[in-house]
Design a protein around this motif. Structure first.
Motif, PDB file in Angstrom:
ATOM      1  N   GLN A  10       0.817  -1.219   0.000  1.00 17.52           N
ATOM      2  CA  GLN A  10       0.000   0.000   0.000  1.00 17.52           C
ATOM      3  C   GLN A  10       0.855   1.277   0.000  1.00 17.52           C
ATOM      4  N   ASN A  11       1.963   1.226  -0.713  1.00 25.06           N
ATOM      5  CA  ASN A  11       2.867   2.379  -0.822  1.00 25.06           C
ATOM      6  C   ASN A  11       3.298   2.927   0.536  1.00 25.06           C
ATOM      7  N   SER A  12       3.248   2.089   1.564  1.00 27.25           N
ATOM      8  CA  SER A  12       3.546   2.532   2.918  1.00 27.25           C
ATOM      9  C   SER A  12       4.604   1.691   3.617  1.00 27.25           C
ATOM     10  N   LEU A  13       4.767   0.459   3.167  1.00 25.98           N
ATOM     11  CA  LEU A  13       5.688  -0.472   3.796  1.00 25.98           C
ATOM     12  C   LEU A  13       6.443  -1.242   2.724  1.00 25.98           C
ATOM     13  N   VAL A 178       9.235   0.502   7.409  1.00 24.52           N
ATOM     14  CA  VAL A 178       8.187   1.524   7.359  1.00 24.52           C
ATOM     15  C   VAL A 178       8.672   2.702   6.525  1.00 24.52           C
ATOM     16  N   GLN A 181       5.718   8.856   6.169  1.00 29.50           N
ATOM     17  CA  GLN A 181       4.284   9.195   6.076  1.00 29.50           C
ATOM     18  C   GLN A 181       3.370   7.964   6.026  1.00 29.50           C
ATOM     19  N   CYS A 182       3.840   6.863   6.586  1.00 31.13           N
ATOM     20  CA  CYS A 182       2.976   5.674   6.638  1.00 31.13           C
ATOM     21  C   CYS A 182       1.848   5.916   7.636  1.00 31.13           C
ATOM     22  N   ASP A 183       0.630   5.528   7.259  1.00 32.42           N
ATOM     23  CA  ASP A 183      -0.542   5.713   8.110  1.00 32.42           C
ATOM     24  C   ASP A 183      -0.419   4.874   9.383  1.00 32.42           C
ATOM     25  N   ILE A 186      -2.102   1.436   9.357  1.00 34.46           N
ATOM     26  CA  ILE A 186      -1.372   0.409   8.617  1.00 34.46           C
ATOM     27  C   ILE A 186      -0.210  -0.119   9.452  1.00 34.46           C
TER      28      ILE A 186
END
Length: 287
Positions: A10-13, A178, A181-183, A186
């Motif tokens: 999810q473009n976060s991790l 991580v 800017q990871c939510d 998430i």
């Protein structure tokens, strides 16, 4: 050969998984490792491969040492940007330790008091050097603490080595990084998933890294970005060993030859022996 796979969640991790049974078995053969030494060095070799997956160039290189106060002594592992790893441990035949659950007590063999040091040569003017203290001696938690404290990179790490009758039957690891800017939601879900991966070796017994990622992180829609082979390979050679001999100096090297008949240098990582006669020394030092 073993296999390593990387995916973005999810473009976060970023999750990297490696199956490393062949690597561990080669280390067992080369070093005559006892079970607890195989578990400790195997986890460390797997971690080195996972860390090296971050490299951009084939020539990038890292060396990591785990130095605790247990009987194993210092664990040293190296990895390059081509997927090659190698390693050794001071005491490869340390006695077997078991914890209360009947599992090998790697933490006791490594020791809880000590440090991890990581040296990365990635083409900068000076190599990057980071260090942190050990927190458990179990390797995975120690490297997770290293990344959080020394490199300021929160991550999750799971490592495991399964052994039967002196052989590795399964081994692998997962490295979760991580991104900025990871939510928070998430991150919380990823932490829950990582907590459920206590014995990583079990999940790699009948599955490849891609399958492990899909099984545990499928809900986070992994986008696979890389898959490559990794393996245990030592890059020692006559040229490097000659450099070591030159470091001794002509007089000291010649004294050894006079005393024992030859100068023998053994590689700690693969056990290969290099022998030098007096004639070899004269040629090397241009005498």
């Amino acid at each position: 050969m073993s296999l390593l796979t990387k995916a973005i969640l999810q473009n976060s991790l970023v999750v990297t998984a490696a199956e490393s049974k062949d690597i561990v078995n080669k280390a067992i053969r080369l070093h005559g490792l006892s079970p607890v030494a195989a578990a400790a060095l195997g986890r460390s070799l797997t971690m080195a491969a996972l860390m090296a997956a971050q490299f951009k160039q084939p020539s990038d290189y890292l060396t990591a040492t785990v130095k605790g106060d247990g009987e194993l002594g210092t664990i040293t592992v190296c990895a390059d940007g081509c997927g090659h790893v190698k390693g050794c441990v001071d005491n490869p035949v340390v006695q077997i330790y078991f914890n209360g659950d009947g599992h090998l007590d790697v933490g006791k063999a490594v020791g809880k008091n000590g440090s991890i040091t990581v040296i990365k040569d990635i083409g900068l003017k000076q190599p990057y050097v980071g260090t942190s203290q050990l927190v458990s001696g179990e390797i995975a938690a120690d490297f997770a603490y290293y990344f959080a404290s020394s490199e300021q990179k929160p991550c999750g790490i799971a490592l495991g080595v399964g052994l039967q009758k002196g052989r590795c039957v399964s081994a692998g690891g997962v490295f979760l990084e991580v991104l900025p800017q990871c939510d928070d939601a998430i991150i919380s879900r990823a932490e829950e998933i990582m907590r459920g991966m206590q014995d990583a070796s079990v999940y790699f017994r009948d599955a490849q890294p891609r399958q492990v990622i899909e099984k545990f992180f499928g809900e986070l829609q992994p986008q696979f970005t890389e898959e490559r082979q990794i393996g245990y390979k030592c890059n020692c050679g006559k040229r490097k060993i000659k450099g070591i001999v030159k470091g001794l100096g002509y007089d000291e090297a010649s004294a050894i030859v006079r005393e024992v008949g030859k100068l023998e240098v053994c590689c700690h990582f693969c056990g290969k022996k290099y022998c030098f006669t007096q004639q070899d020394l004269d040629k090397l030092f241009k005498r």
